[in-house]
Design a protein around this motif. Structure first.
Motif, mmCIF file in Angstrom:
data_model
loop_
_atom_site.group_PDB
_atom_site.id
_atom_site.type_symbol
_atom_site.label_atom_id
_atom_site.label_comp_id
_atom_site.label_asym_id
_atom_site.label_seq_id
_atom_site.Cartn_x
_atom_site.Cartn_y
_atom_site.Cartn_z
ATOM 1 N N LEU A 79 23.529 -34.363 6.330
ATOM 2 C CA LEU A 79 23.464 -35.600 7.119
ATOM 3 C C LEU A 79 22.498 -35.477 8.297
ATOM 4 O O LEU A 79 21.870 -36.464 8.684
ATOM 5 C CB LEU A 79 24.855 -35.993 7.596
ATOM 6 N N LEU A 87 19.185 -36.155 6.846
ATOM 7 C CA LEU A 87 19.063 -37.592 6.628
ATOM 8 C C LEU A 87 18.764 -38.318 7.949
ATOM 9 O O LEU A 87 17.947 -39.249 7.976
ATOM 10 C CB LEU A 87 20.339 -38.137 6.001
ATOM 11 N N ASP A 88 19.397 -37.875 9.038
ATOM 12 C CA ASP A 88 19.115 -38.457 10.351
ATOM 13 C C ASP A 88 17.673 -38.201 10.773
ATOM 14 O O ASP A 88 17.011 -39.094 11.313
ATOM 15 C CB ASP A 88 20.066 -37.898 11.408
ATOM 16 N N VAL A 142 27.478 -49.478 1.795
ATOM 17 C CA VAL A 142 27.683 -48.427 0.803
ATOM 18 C C VAL A 142 27.461 -47.051 1.420
ATOM 19 O O VAL A 142 28.263 -46.126 1.235
ATOM 20 C CB VAL A 142 26.751 -48.640 -0.415
ATOM 21 N N LEU A 143 26.399 -46.900 2.163
ATOM 22 C CA LEU A 143 26.076 -45.618 2.790
ATOM 23 C C LEU A 143 27.113 -45.240 3.843
ATOM 24 O O LEU A 143 27.572 -44.087 3.900
ATOM 25 C CB LEU A 143 24.678 -45.684 3.409
ATOM 26 N N ILE A 144 27.520 -46.192 4.658
ATOM 27 C CA ILE A 144 28.527 -45.913 5.682
ATOM 28 C C ILE A 144 29.875 -45.576 5.036
ATOM 29 O O ILE A 144 30.595 -44.696 5.520
ATOM 30 C CB ILE A 144 28.655 -47.113 6.654
ATOM 31 N N SER A 145 30.213 -46.225 3.932
ATOM 32 C CA SER A 145 31.451 -45.892 3.215
ATOM 33 C C SER A 145 31.425 -44.450 2.724
ATOM 34 O O SER A 145 32.427 -43.737 2.814
ATOM 35 C CB SER A 145 31.652 -46.820 2.020
ATOM 36 N N LEU A 146 30.284 -44.011 2.227
ATOM 37 C CA LEU A 146 30.130 -42.622 1.801
ATOM 38 C C LEU A 146 30.309 -41.668 2.982
ATOM 39 O O LEU A 146 30.992 -40.645 2.870
ATOM 40 C CB LEU A 146 28.764 -42.416 1.153
ATOM 41 N N PHE A 147 29.713 -42.012 4.117
ATOM 42 C CA PHE A 147 29.847 -41.179 5.315
ATOM 43 C C PHE A 147 31.298 -41.112 5.779
ATOM 44 O O PHE A 147 31.779 -40.057 6.193
ATOM 45 C CB PHE A 147 28.983 -41.706 6.461
ATOM 46 N N LEU A 202 20.129 -46.865 8.837
ATOM 47 C CA LEU A 202 21.025 -46.346 7.797
ATOM 48 C C LEU A 202 22.346 -47.096 7.723
ATOM 49 O O LEU A 202 23.254 -46.652 7.041
ATOM 50 C CB LEU A 202 21.317 -44.863 8.052
ATOM 51 N N GLN A 203 22.459 -48.214 8.393
ATOM 52 C CA GLN A 203 23.748 -48.885 8.465
ATOM 53 C C GLN A 203 23.859 -49.981 7.414
ATOM 54 O O GLN A 203 23.694 -51.158 7.687
ATOM 55 C CB GLN A 203 23.973 -49.432 9.867
ATOM 56 N N ASN A 204 24.168 -49.554 6.185
ATOM 57 C CA ASN A 204 24.538 -50.499 5.145
ATOM 58 C C ASN A 204 25.924 -50.095 4.638
ATOM 59 O O ASN A 204 26.318 -48.934 4.749
ATOM 60 C CB ASN A 204 23.485 -50.576 4.030
#
Length: 154
Positions: free
Chosen positions: A60, A63-64, A78-83, A74-76
Motif C-alpha cells: 500500500l 501504491l501511495d 471498490v478500492l477503499i472496500s479492499l483497503f 485512490l478514493q473509489n
C-alpha cells in the motif's frame, strides 16, 4: 469529499503505511535476533503476523507513492472496500499475535521466573519485539478507522 489524515494517495497515508511497515519489520528483526524464540509458538505466530503486515503495508505504501507521483485519486468504493477488509484482517491478526506473545512473555517472566539474570533467555528482546508489534497494531487501527470513515462517506 473531505481529505482525511491517513487516507490513501496522499502524504499522510504514505507516512502511516511507512510507519506500519517499519514497526512490523523492526518487530520481526528484534524477535529473530533473540536466541530461542522458535521454541515458543506465540512468538512464531507474531513473526508470521508481522510478516503479513510488512507485505500489506509495503504494497500500500508503493501504491501511495505511485498515486502521489501521477497525482491520482485512490478514493473509489471498490478500492477503499479492499483497503478496509485488508486493514481489518491484518489488524485482527496483529492484535491477536501481540496479545498472545505478551501473555507468553508475562507467563515466563512472572510465573516461571525464566527472566532472572542467570538464565540465557533474552526477555528484553522479546519485550521490545512485542512492544513494536503493539505499536504496529496501533498504526493499523488508525488506518482501519480512517478507511472505514472514507468508505462510509463515499
Amino acid at each position: 469529499m473531505k481529505k482525511l489524515i491517513g487516507s490513501p494517495g496522499n502524504v499522510s497515508g504514505l507516512i502511516l503505511r511507512s510507519g506500519q511497515f517499519l514497526c512490523a519489520a523492526a518487530s520481526i528483526g528484534v524477535m529473530v535476533s533473540a536466541r530461542g524464540f522458535s521454541g515458543y509458538t506465540a512468538f512464531c505466530y507474531l513473526i508470521a503476523s508481522m510478516g503479513l503486515q510488512v507485505l500489506w503495508s509495503f504494497g500500500l505504501a508503493c501504491l501511495d507513492v505511485y498515486a502521489l507521483k501521477i497525482k491520482k485519486d485512490l478514493q473509489n468504493p471498490v478500492l477503499i472496500s479492499l483497503f478496509v477488509v485488508g486493514d481489518w484482517v491484518t489488524a485482527t491478526l496483529s492484535l491477536a499475535a501481540a496479545c498472545s506473545s505478551a501473555g507468553v512473555a508475562v507467563l515466563y517472566a512472572k510465573d516461571f521466573d525464566f527472566c532472572n539474570p542467570q538464565s540465557n533467555i533474552p526477555c528484553a528482546r522479546f519485550d521490545l519485539s512485542i512492544a513494536l508489534a503493539f505499536t504496529t497494531w496501533l498504526l493499523i487501527a488508525v488506518s482501519s478507522h480512517v478507511m472505514f470513515w472514507i468508505l462510509a462517506s463515499l
